[in-house]
Design a protein around this motif. Sequence first.
Motif, mmCIF file in Angstrom:
data_model
loop_
_atom_site.group_PDB
_atom_site.id
_atom_site.type_symbol
_atom_site.label_atom_id
_atom_site.label_comp_id
_atom_site.label_asym_id
_atom_site.label_seq_id
_atom_site.Cartn_x
_atom_site.Cartn_y
_atom_site.Cartn_z
ATOM 1 N N ASP A 179 0.998 -1.263 -0.201
ATOM 2 C CA ASP A 179 0.004 0.129 0.103
ATOM 3 C C ASP A 179 0.853 1.281 0.208
ATOM 4 O O ASP A 179 0.555 2.225 -0.514
ATOM 5 C CB ASP A 179 -0.887 0.162 1.190
ATOM 6 C CG ASP A 179 -2.045 1.051 1.201
ATOM 7 O OD1 ASP A 179 -2.709 1.534 0.272
ATOM 8 O OD2 ASP A 179 -1.858 1.951 2.091
ATOM 9 N N SER A 180 1.992 1.258 0.805
ATOM 10 C CA SER A 180 2.842 2.405 0.781
ATOM 11 C C SER A 180 3.629 2.676 -0.560
ATOM 12 O O SER A 180 4.089 3.870 -0.754
ATOM 13 C CB SER A 180 3.762 2.491 1.898
ATOM 14 O OG SER A 180 4.879 1.422 1.587
ATOM 15 N N GLU A 181 3.701 1.562 -1.347
ATOM 16 C CA GLU A 181 4.170 1.772 -2.735
ATOM 17 C C GLU A 181 3.197 2.178 -3.849
ATOM 18 O O GLU A 181 3.499 1.862 -5.032
ATOM 19 C CB GLU A 181 4.901 0.714 -3.261
ATOM 20 C CG GLU A 181 6.159 0.394 -2.157
ATOM 21 C CD GLU A 181 7.408 1.061 -2.489
ATOM 22 O OE1 GLU A 181 7.405 1.720 -3.506
ATOM 23 O OE2 GLU A 181 7.947 1.563 -1.481
ATOM 24 N N GLY A 182 1.853 2.358 -3.348
ATOM 25 C CA GLY A 182 1.036 2.394 -4.343
ATOM 26 C C GLY A 182 0.008 1.250 -5.008
ATOM 27 O O GLY A 182 -0.546 1.373 -5.828
ATOM 28 N N ILE A 183 0.496 0.130 -4.485
ATOM 29 C CA ILE A 183 -0.281 -1.191 -5.045
ATOM 30 C C ILE A 183 -1.344 -1.558 -4.286
ATOM 31 O O ILE A 183 -1.100 -1.883 -2.817
ATOM 32 C CB ILE A 183 0.950 -2.223 -4.908
ATOM 33 C CG1 ILE A 183 2.043 -1.756 -5.937
ATOM 34 C CG2 ILE A 183 0.466 -3.532 -5.541
ATOM 35 C CD1 ILE A 183 3.261 -2.578 -6.301
ATOM 36 N N ASP A 184 -2.550 -1.730 -4.613
ATOM 37 C CA ASP A 184 -3.453 -2.074 -3.780
ATOM 38 C C ASP A 184 -3.636 -3.615 -3.435
ATOM 39 O O ASP A 184 -3.314 -4.344 -4.460
ATOM 40 C CB ASP A 184 -4.837 -2.035 -4.558
ATOM 41 C CG ASP A 184 -5.260 -0.451 -4.496
ATOM 42 O OD1 ASP A 184 -4.971 0.320 -3.610
ATOM 43 O OD2 ASP A 184 -6.003 -0.110 -5.326
ATOM 44 N N ALA A 185 -3.225 -4.161 -2.262
ATOM 45 C CA ALA A 185 -3.439 -5.351 -1.806
ATOM 46 C C ALA A 185 -4.373 -5.878 -0.857
ATOM 47 O O ALA A 185 -4.893 -4.939 0.157
ATOM 48 C CB ALA A 185 -2.175 -5.685 -1.314
ATOM 49 N N VAL A 186 -4.761 -6.949 -0.663
ATOM 50 C CA VAL A 186 -5.682 -7.597 0.389
ATOM 51 C C VAL A 186 -5.339 -8.825 0.880
ATOM 52 O O VAL A 186 -4.987 -9.849 0.189
ATOM 53 C CB VAL A 186 -7.375 -7.774 -0.471
ATOM 54 C CG1 VAL A 186 -8.297 -8.293 0.601
ATOM 55 C CG2 VAL A 186 -7.639 -6.629 -1.211
ATOM 56 N N ALA A 187 -5.626 -8.872 2.327
ATOM 57 C CA ALA A 187 -5.054 -10.379 2.762
ATOM 58 C C ALA A 187 -6.629 -10.913 2.828
ATOM 59 O O ALA A 187 -7.476 -10.603 3.645
ATOM 60 C CB ALA A 187 -4.810 -10.024 4.180
ATOM 61 N N PHE A 188 -6.517 -12.231 2.490
ATOM 62 C CA PHE A 188 -7.837 -13.155 2.412
ATOM 63 C C PHE A 188 -7.497 -14.160 3.466
ATOM 64 O O PHE A 188 -6.266 -14.509 3.878
ATOM 65 C CB PHE A 188 -7.900 -13.754 0.923
ATOM 66 C CG PHE A 188 -8.551 -13.020 0.096
ATOM 67 C CD1 PHE A 188 -9.079 -11.626 0.415
ATOM 68 C CD2 PHE A 188 -8.903 -13.458 -1.241
ATOM 69 C CE1 PHE A 188 -9.458 -10.710 -0.818
ATOM 70 C CE2 PHE A 188 -9.426 -12.661 -2.298
ATOM 71 C CZ PHE A 188 -9.930 -11.573 -1.944
ATOM 72 N N ASP A 189 -8.551 -14.627 3.916
ATOM 73 C CA ASP A 189 -8.393 -15.794 5.098
ATOM 74 C C ASP A 189 -7.856 -15.412 6.288
ATOM 75 O O ASP A 189 -7.441 -16.240 7.294
ATOM 76 C CB ASP A 189 -7.604 -17.034 4.413
ATOM 77 C CG ASP A 189 -8.108 -17.394 3.098
ATOM 78 O OD1 ASP A 189 -9.415 -17.452 2.824
ATOM 79 O OD2 ASP A 189 -7.313 -17.847 2.116
ATOM 80 N N GLY A 190 -7.687 -14.043 6.827
ATOM 81 C CA GLY A 190 -7.071 -13.792 7.903
ATOM 82 C C GLY A 190 -7.760 -14.132 9.310
ATOM 83 O O GLY A 190 -7.174 -14.307 10.234
ATOM 84 N N GLU A 191 -9.087 -14.323 8.898
ATOM 85 C CA GLU A 191 -9.852 -14.664 10.204
ATOM 86 C C GLU A 191 -10.641 -15.975 10.075
ATOM 87 O O GLU A 191 -11.480 -16.466 10.884
ATOM 88 C CB GLU A 191 -11.165 -13.570 10.110
ATOM 89 C CG GLU A 191 -10.788 -12.023 9.869
ATOM 90 C CD GLU A 191 -9.597 -11.619 11.106
ATOM 91 O OE1 GLU A 191 -9.934 -12.108 12.270
ATOM 92 O OE2 GLU A 191 -8.826 -10.914 11.052
ATOM 93 N N THR A 192 -9.948 -16.815 9.086
ATOM 94 C CA THR A 192 -10.589 -18.045 9.218
ATOM 95 C C THR A 192 -10.061 -18.998 10.331
ATOM 96 O O THR A 192 -9.167 -18.809 10.947
ATOM 97 C CB THR A 192 -9.755 -18.887 7.846
ATOM 98 O OG1 THR A 192 -10.087 -17.844 6.774
ATOM 99 C CG2 THR A 192 -10.168 -20.329 7.860
ATOM 100 N N SER A 193 -11.085 -19.612 10.997
ATOM 101 C CA SER A 193 -10.821 -20.444 12.264
ATOM 102 C C SER A 193 -10.560 -19.738 13.551
ATOM 103 O O SER A 193 -10.002 -20.309 14.224
ATOM 104 C CB SER A 193 -10.100 -21.655 11.883
ATOM 105 O OG SER A 193 -10.606 -22.370 10.950
ATOM 106 N N ILE A 194 -10.953 -18.447 13.398
ATOM 107 C CA ILE A 194 -10.443 -17.527 14.796
ATOM 108 C C ILE A 194 -11.523 -18.081 15.920
ATOM 109 O O ILE A 194 -10.865 -17.987 17.151
ATOM 110 C CB ILE A 194 -10.779 -16.092 14.496
ATOM 111 C CG1 ILE A 194 -9.962 -15.281 15.473
ATOM 112 C CG2 ILE A 194 -12.266 -15.703 14.415
ATOM 113 C CD1 ILE A 194 -9.697 -13.588 15.051
ATOM 114 N N GLY A 195 -12.635 -18.638 15.624
ATOM 115 C CA GLY A 195 -13.388 -19.169 16.799
ATOM 116 C C GLY A 195 -12.681 -20.246 17.477
ATOM 117 O O GLY A 195 -12.835 -20.467 18.839
ATOM 118 N N ASP A 196 -11.923 -21.195 17.059
ATOM 119 C CA ASP A 196 -11.511 -22.337 17.411
ATOM 120 C C ASP A 196 -9.979 -22.275 17.913
ATOM 121 O O ASP A 196 -9.335 -23.132 18.230
ATOM 122 C CB ASP A 196 -11.544 -23.494 16.829
ATOM 123 C CG ASP A 196 -10.971 -23.667 15.397
ATOM 124 O OD1 ASP A 196 -10.006 -22.523 15.144
ATOM 125 O OD2 ASP A 196 -11.263 -24.394 14.651
#
Length: 63
Positions: free
Chosen positions: A20-37
């Motif tokens: 993002d600081s370099e002007g490239i849009d990026a997204v983190a997927f699956d970061g909250e997967t299985s947070i419950g267990d």
Amino acid sequence: MVELGRFDRNLAHIIVGRLDSEGIDAVAFDGETSIGDGSYLLIPVRVMVDEDDLAAAQAIVTA
């Protein structure tokens, strides 16, 4: 969007911020997967970028 790579949860978010600081849009997927267990730290997080930005993003991550 295409996958840049799979990283541990914390590193994935650092990479997203760096891109993002370099002007490239990026997204983190699956970061909250299985947070419950409690296994969320064991599941790799995919960092996704626009296909047109993939080469530049790869250069930043490998540098």
